[in-house]
Design an enzyme around this catalytic site. Structure first.
Site, PDB file in Angstrom:
ATOM      1  N   GLU A 174       0.834  -1.210   0.000  1.00 54.90           N
ATOM      2  CA  GLU A 174       0.000   0.000   0.000  1.00 54.90           C
ATOM      3  C   GLU A 174       0.867   1.257   0.000  1.00 54.90           C
ATOM      4  OE1 GLU A 174      -2.819  -0.538   3.224  1.00 54.90           O
ATOM      5  OE2 GLU A 174      -3.943  -1.978   1.988  1.00 54.90           O
TER       6      GLU A 174
ATOM      7  N   GLU B  32      -1.679  -9.892  -6.407  1.00 56.06           N
ATOM      8  CA  GLU B  32      -1.688 -10.628  -7.668  1.00 56.06           C
ATOM      9  C   GLU B  32      -0.780  -9.960  -8.696  1.00 56.06           C
ATOM     10  OE1 GLU B  32      -4.196  -9.660  -5.796  1.00 56.06           O
ATOM     11  OE2 GLU B  32      -6.000 -10.873  -6.088  1.00 56.06           O
TER      12      GLU B  32
ATOM     13  N   CYS C 196      -9.476  -8.306  -7.717  1.00 56.92           N
ATOM     14  CA  CYS C 196     -10.116  -7.083  -8.216  1.00 56.92           C
ATOM     15  C   CYS C 196     -10.070  -7.054  -9.745  1.00 56.92           C
ATOM     16  CB  CYS C 196      -9.443  -5.835  -7.621  1.00 56.92           C
ATOM     17  SG  CYS C 196      -7.886  -5.391  -8.405  1.00 56.92           S
TER      18      CYS C 196
HETATM   19  N1  THU Z   1      -5.947  -6.429  -2.411  1.00 59.89           N
HETATM   20  C1  THU Z   1      -5.127  -7.354  -2.988  1.00 59.89           C
HETATM   21  O1  THU Z   1      -3.909  -7.321  -2.819  1.00 59.89           O
HETATM   22  N2  THU Z   1      -5.697  -8.318  -3.757  1.00 59.89           N
HETATM   23  C2  THU Z   1      -7.039  -8.474  -3.936  1.00 59.89           C
HETATM   24  O2  THU Z   1      -7.462  -9.404  -4.638  1.00 59.89           O
HETATM   25  C3  THU Z   1      -7.976  -7.542  -3.318  1.00 59.89           C
HETATM   26  C4  THU Z   1      -7.377  -6.390  -2.636  1.00 59.89           C
HETATM   27  C5  THU Z   1      -5.357  -5.436  -1.515  1.00 59.89           C
HETATM   28  C6  THU Z   1      -5.321  -4.027  -2.017  1.00 59.89           C
HETATM   29  C7  THU Z   1      -5.304  -3.241  -0.719  1.00 59.89           C
HETATM   30  O3  THU Z   1      -3.982  -3.169  -0.234  1.00 59.89           O
HETATM   31  C8  THU Z   1      -6.085  -4.107   0.250  1.00 59.89           C
HETATM   32  O4  THU Z   1      -6.096  -5.412  -0.328  1.00 59.89           O
HETATM   33  C9  THU Z   1      -7.497  -3.629   0.493  1.00 59.89           C
HETATM   34  O5  THU Z   1      -8.215  -3.538  -0.675  1.00 59.89           O
END
Ligand code: THU
Length: 135
Positions: free
Chosen positions: A48, A59, A90
């Site tokens: 993040e 991913e 996502c």
């Molecule tokens: N996130 C992922 O890394 N992969 C997913 O499939 C869904 C969301 C992360 C992005 C963000 O850091 C946190 O999860 C919340 O959305």
């Protein structure tokens, strides 16, 4: 084609890298393990950023790690997070995965051992149709 995939090892790899995620804002830690057609596993975790919009999902981090190491053909990805229903990738990640493997096997798992499997083609139909005149 998917018969010989060691799904539990892939989930284990994703669970391990999940512990390295940098997610101070959401506290939602995600791990991904991408299996190449050559049988190698590349891992990724979410990273993040204070700007939020620059956040990288687990991913896509795994895809970047594999491509940077010379691998571009994939057979499966395992994704692990602490959710009730196994995590769903996502839309952005679906599109990036489809660039390399439109029929990728997607294995979603939660920490309680519940898993679900999908074909990426079902999660993102028509991923390449109509772009730059592709049929
Ligand atoms: N996130 C992922 O890394 N992969 C997913 O499939 C869904 C969301 C992360 C992005 C963000 O850091 C946190 O999860 C919340 O959305």
């Amino acid at each position: 084609m998917h018969r010989d995939i060691d799904i539990s090892s892939l989930i284990e790899a994703a669970t391990g890298v999940r512990g390295l995620a940098y997610a101070p804002y959401s506290r939602f830690f995600v791990g991904a393990a991408l299996l190449t057609t050559a049988g190698r596993i590349y891992r990724g975790c979410n990273v993040e950023n204070i700007s939020f919009g620059l956040t990288l999902c687990a991913e896509r981090a795994a895809v970047v790690a594999a491509v940077a190491d010379g691998f571009q053909t994939f057979q499966a990805i395992a994704i692990v997070a602490e959710t009730d229903v196994p995590i769903s990738p996502c839309g952005a990640c679906r599109q990036v995965l489809a660039e390399f493997a439109p029929d990728l096997l997607v294995i979603s798992a939660n920490l309680k051992g519940r898993t679900e499997t999908f074909s990426l083609a079902d999660l993102l139909p028509r991923a390449q149709s109509g772009i730059l005149n592709n049929p």
